[in-house]
Write a protein that holds these residues in place. Sequence first.
Motif, PDB file in Angstrom:
ATOM      1  N   ASP A  28      51.327  45.125  40.135  1.00  0.00           N
ATOM      2  CA  ASP A  28      50.781  43.802  40.438  1.00  0.00           C
ATOM      3  C   ASP A  28      50.675  42.911  39.214  1.00  0.00           C
ATOM      4  O   ASP A  28      50.091  41.832  39.281  1.00  0.00           O
ATOM      5  CB  ASP A  28      49.413  43.933  41.110  1.00  0.00           C
ATOM      6  N   ARG A  29      51.278  43.321  38.085  1.00  0.00           N
ATOM      7  CA  ARG A  29      51.154  42.563  36.851  1.00  0.00           C
ATOM      8  C   ARG A  29      52.507  42.171  36.262  1.00  0.00           C
ATOM      9  O   ARG A  29      53.504  42.866  36.434  1.00  0.00           O
ATOM     10  CB  ARG A  29      50.401  43.382  35.800  1.00  0.00           C
ATOM     11  N   THR A  31      54.583  42.143  33.060  1.00  0.00           N
ATOM     12  CA  THR A  31      54.500  42.988  31.865  1.00  0.00           C
ATOM     13  C   THR A  31      55.293  42.439  30.685  1.00  0.00           C
ATOM     14  O   THR A  31      55.011  42.775  29.540  1.00  0.00           O
ATOM     15  CB  THR A  31      54.982  44.417  32.170  1.00  0.00           C
ATOM     16  N   ASP A 366      43.101  35.382  35.297  1.00  0.00           N
ATOM     17  CA  ASP A 366      44.307  36.200  35.387  1.00  0.00           C
ATOM     18  C   ASP A 366      45.384  35.565  36.257  1.00  0.00           C
ATOM     19  O   ASP A 366      46.385  36.190  36.593  1.00  0.00           O
ATOM     20  CB  ASP A 366      43.979  37.606  35.916  1.00  0.00           C
ATOM     21  N   LYS A 367      45.194  34.295  36.629  1.00  0.00           N
ATOM     22  CA  LYS A 367      46.181  33.569  37.431  1.00  0.00           C
ATOM     23  C   LYS A 367      46.546  32.249  36.759  1.00  0.00           C
ATOM     24  O   LYS A 367      45.939  31.849  35.779  1.00  0.00           O
ATOM     25  CB  LYS A 367      45.643  33.309  38.840  1.00  0.00           C
ATOM     26  N   GLY A 373      50.516  40.456  31.236  1.00  0.00           N
ATOM     27  CA  GLY A 373      49.143  40.830  31.533  1.00  0.00           C
ATOM     28  C   GLY A 373      48.529  40.088  32.703  1.00  0.00           C
ATOM     29  O   GLY A 373      47.499  40.518  33.232  1.00  0.00           O
ATOM     30  N   LYS A 374      49.152  38.985  33.138  1.00  0.00           N
ATOM     31  CA  LYS A 374      48.611  38.210  34.250  1.00  0.00           C
ATOM     32  C   LYS A 374      49.025  38.826  35.589  1.00  0.00           C
ATOM     33  O   LYS A 374      50.005  39.555  35.689  1.00  0.00           O
ATOM     34  CB  LYS A 374      49.089  36.758  34.186  1.00  0.00           C
ATOM     35  N   ILE A 375      48.231  38.505  36.631  1.00  0.00           N
ATOM     36  CA  ILE A 375      48.585  38.908  37.981  1.00  0.00           C
ATOM     37  C   ILE A 375      49.958  38.323  38.324  1.00  0.00           C
ATOM     38  O   ILE A 375      50.246  37.162  38.031  1.00  0.00           O
ATOM     39  CB  ILE A 375      47.533  38.410  38.992  1.00  0.00           C
TER      40      ILE A 375
END
Length: 430
Positions: A28-29, A31, A366-367, A373-375
């Motif tokens: 879900d990230r 990378t 995180d959006k 590292g973000k969603i």
Amino acid sequence: MTILIKNGHVLDPGTGLDDICDVLIDGDRITEVEKNIETESDRVIDADGCWVMPGFIDLHVHFRDPGLEYKETLATGGRAAVRGGVTTVCAMPNTKPVIDNGVKVREVMERAKRESLTNVIQLGAVTRGQKGEELADINGMAENGCRAISEDGKSVMNASLYRKGMQAAKKEGVAVFAHCEDITMVEGGVMNADEKARELGLPGITNAVEDVIVARDILLAKETGVQLHLCHCSTADSAKMLALAKKEGLPVTGEVCPHHFILSTDDICEDDGNFKMNPPLRSRADVEALREALKNDVVDVIATDHAPHAEAEKNRSMKLAAFGIVGLETSAALTYTELVEKGVLTPMQMAEKMSYNPARILGLSDKGSVSAGKIADVVIFDPRKEYVIDKNTFLSKGKNTPFHGRKVKGEVRCTIVGGRIVYEGGKTID
């Protein structure tokens, strides 16, 4: 699952990246975002010629669920959202029953995880039942994931009670989303009060109906310190007051909808309920002022106020039709066609106003960014695609739009929510 997006033009307001890069998603990230990533992956998407942007976040939608599912549901609204590249929505609380306590917020958000392809943040009412008499369970709603309160569809006319609601929101760390309308001044109006209303024999709504509440709410936000977000600004004076609030350093933001930065009453040729929305379409001077405010970053957000209705509720005279327009499936194309193509906004500003800024307003760290590292909420947008809007293809239950038959440019090619492809090639993937 790993997804590798190749050759796309990444537009990331979070880092300022504006270049051809590859994007690697694992689970879900996100990378990795680099040039020429070479690695094994479960799925490779060639995004050559397309923009890769953070998934759009719509701060203002009506999913009508619970209680009005004949208009829209979490499922149908979710499908409409991802078709439009929208990976997170804020659902307004004027459902049946009104969302005014923590239990109701939790129930909708838990169902949304099962039923909706997009992320749903349920907003809560300011007052119980939206009756304007006593405060809703603001503490309980905040504890259950509600990130803002709103009396959307109306204003809390009791200024003292509204101030108490703002104070409670400030204490709980949630924002106040304001529908600015002095209901005592509407006086049965159904469209903007101007020569076109007189020509059609329809009662009008003046700009002051919005402007006096914008002024009041900014002053209350100044006193209470709460984060205030002005919904669907439609007048030149709203934009001026927003600019003044920002100049003073107040925690105030604002949004404009595509119908308000494109259409004016000049576009209404007959008494057609599909042109009835609240606030109404204003003058061409108001439209130009809003476009300038978007260009100069006075207005922070583009949202839709997606408001689906049954056909029988809209295909009638404005005097009888319901207020509202659908927008989730058209907002990206309309924004690109009318603002980016015409030089009002840069492509990066489009990403800022449709994703990054909404994420910041909601506190979603995180959006709103395509960076490691973000969603992995990502939209792949093809700015080359030309087509005509056809309401009959909408995935929303609502078909109520004045943009049917309008030629636009720019199409969502793929939508990824939490690392999962949920829309691609014209189809949702449940």
